[in-house]
Design an enzyme around this catalytic site. Structure first.
Site, PDB file in Angstrom:
ATOM      1  N   GLU A 108       4.005  -5.786   7.211  1.00 32.99           N
ATOM      2  CA  GLU A 108       3.730  -4.605   7.929  1.00 32.99           C
ATOM      3  C   GLU A 108       4.114  -4.380   9.358  1.00 32.99           C
ATOM      4  OE1 GLU A 108       0.489  -5.760   4.690  1.00 32.99           O
ATOM      5  OE2 GLU A 108       1.786  -6.919   6.160  1.00 32.99           O
ATOM      6  N   GLY A 139       0.097  -5.043   0.990  1.00 36.37           N
ATOM      7  CA  GLY A 139      -1.109  -4.878  -0.028  1.00 36.37           C
ATOM      8  C   GLY A 139      -1.073  -5.564  -1.141  1.00 36.37           C
ATOM      9  N   ALA A 173       0.769  -1.281   0.078  1.00 40.69           N
ATOM     10  CA  ALA A 173       0.109   0.062   0.026  1.00 40.69           C
ATOM     11  C   ALA A 173       1.004   1.059   0.070  1.00 40.69           C
ATOM     12  CB  ALA A 173      -0.870   0.142   1.544  1.00 40.69           C
TER      13      ALA A 173
END
Length: 283
Positions: A157, A134, A91
């Site tokens: 993450e 993502g 992301a």
């Protein structure tokens, strides 16, 4: 594949009049129809300088393209790919950096990413290079994942002080099991394409330059079947992830029964008995 990407990169990122695609002007993706019968939709993520980081505008455009292909009666399957270097490296951190809890929770941040899961037509991810965070989650939202031999998958993450937020902890665990999923999520370590295949995350691994071609070929094979029955089959398989075995087999049986209300089921069985190729009409 380099040649394919050069061709796609020269394609105007605007829907072609008469193509069946809605007239969106795309800035972050390239959209085309592929296959001998032009029955496979291709969406290429196209933010090369950001390694196809998934910003809000890119995901909105992906959803628009998916909706266009879903509405297009000619299209029987969809392929999502990136570049040879990155499917999607995650992301867009710059977009998330200054968000607050109130922003995320109140606005249901990332909820629109799940649109891909409601598409009735089969979606194939063709993953070359990085599929991280993502990007890995986007690939796992697809129905089939093909990987180039240099692909890397990961949920890093934890290195940013957060956790996966678009299904990573759930879909990865269902695909590869608790131990490997826990290791990847808690360490941020990546796995190779071959490791992903051995773990069950991807179904096939191809040379980098052949990946998109093979994904489109798979899409063509699917698109040549009854689109109506393919959607039923997809619904039945997806049900196995959300239902108990008893509930899932009931869903399967009902969908199996439903096929007997279609012209394509009758044509398929008649063609088999008559030893000829079926001519499906998607009815």
């Amino acid at each position: 594949m380099a040649a394919l990407y050069r061709v796609l990169s020269r394609t105007m990122p605007v829907a072609v009049r008469g193509s069946g695609l809605r007239a969106f002007s795309y800035q972050h993706i390239i959209v085309a129809k592929k296959g001998g019968q032009q029955n496979v939709g291709l969406i290429q993520l196209n933010r090369p300088k950001a390694l196809n980081a998934l910003c809000n505008d890119l995901m909105t455009e992906v959803n628009q393209a998916l909706d266009s292909f879903e509405r297009d009666a000619q299209i029987g399957a969809i392929v999502i790919t990136g570049s040879e270097k990155a499917f999607a490296a995650g992301a867009d951190i710059k977009e998330m950096q200054n968000r607050t809890f109130q922003d995320c929770y109140g606005g249901n941040f990332l909820a629109h990413w799940n649109v891909i899961c409601s598409v009735k037509k089969p979606v194939i991810a063709a993953v070359n290079g990085y599929a991280l965070g993502g990007g890995c989650e986007l690939a796992m939202m697809c129905d089939i994942i093909y990987a180039g031999e240099k692909a890397q998958f990961g949920q890093p993450e934890i290195l940013l002080g957060t956790i996966p937020g678009a299904g990573g902890t759930q879909r990865l665990t269902r695909a590869v099991g608790k131990s490997l999923a826990m290791e990847m999520v808690l360490t941020g370590d990546r796995i190779s394409a071959q490791e992903a295949k051995e773990a069950g995350l991807v179904s096939k691994v191809f040379p980098v330059e052949k990946l998109v071609e093979e994904a489109v070929a798979c899409g063509e094979k699917i698109a040549n079947h009854s689109k109506l029955v393919v959607s039923m089959a997809k619904e039945a398989v997806n049900g196995s992830f959300e239902l108990t075995l008893a509930e899932g087999t009931r869903l399967e049986k009902r969908l199996f029964h439903c096929t007997f209300a279609t012209d394509d089921r009758k044509e398929g069985m008649t063609a088999f008995v008559e030893k000829r190729k079926a001519n499906f009409t998607d009815h």
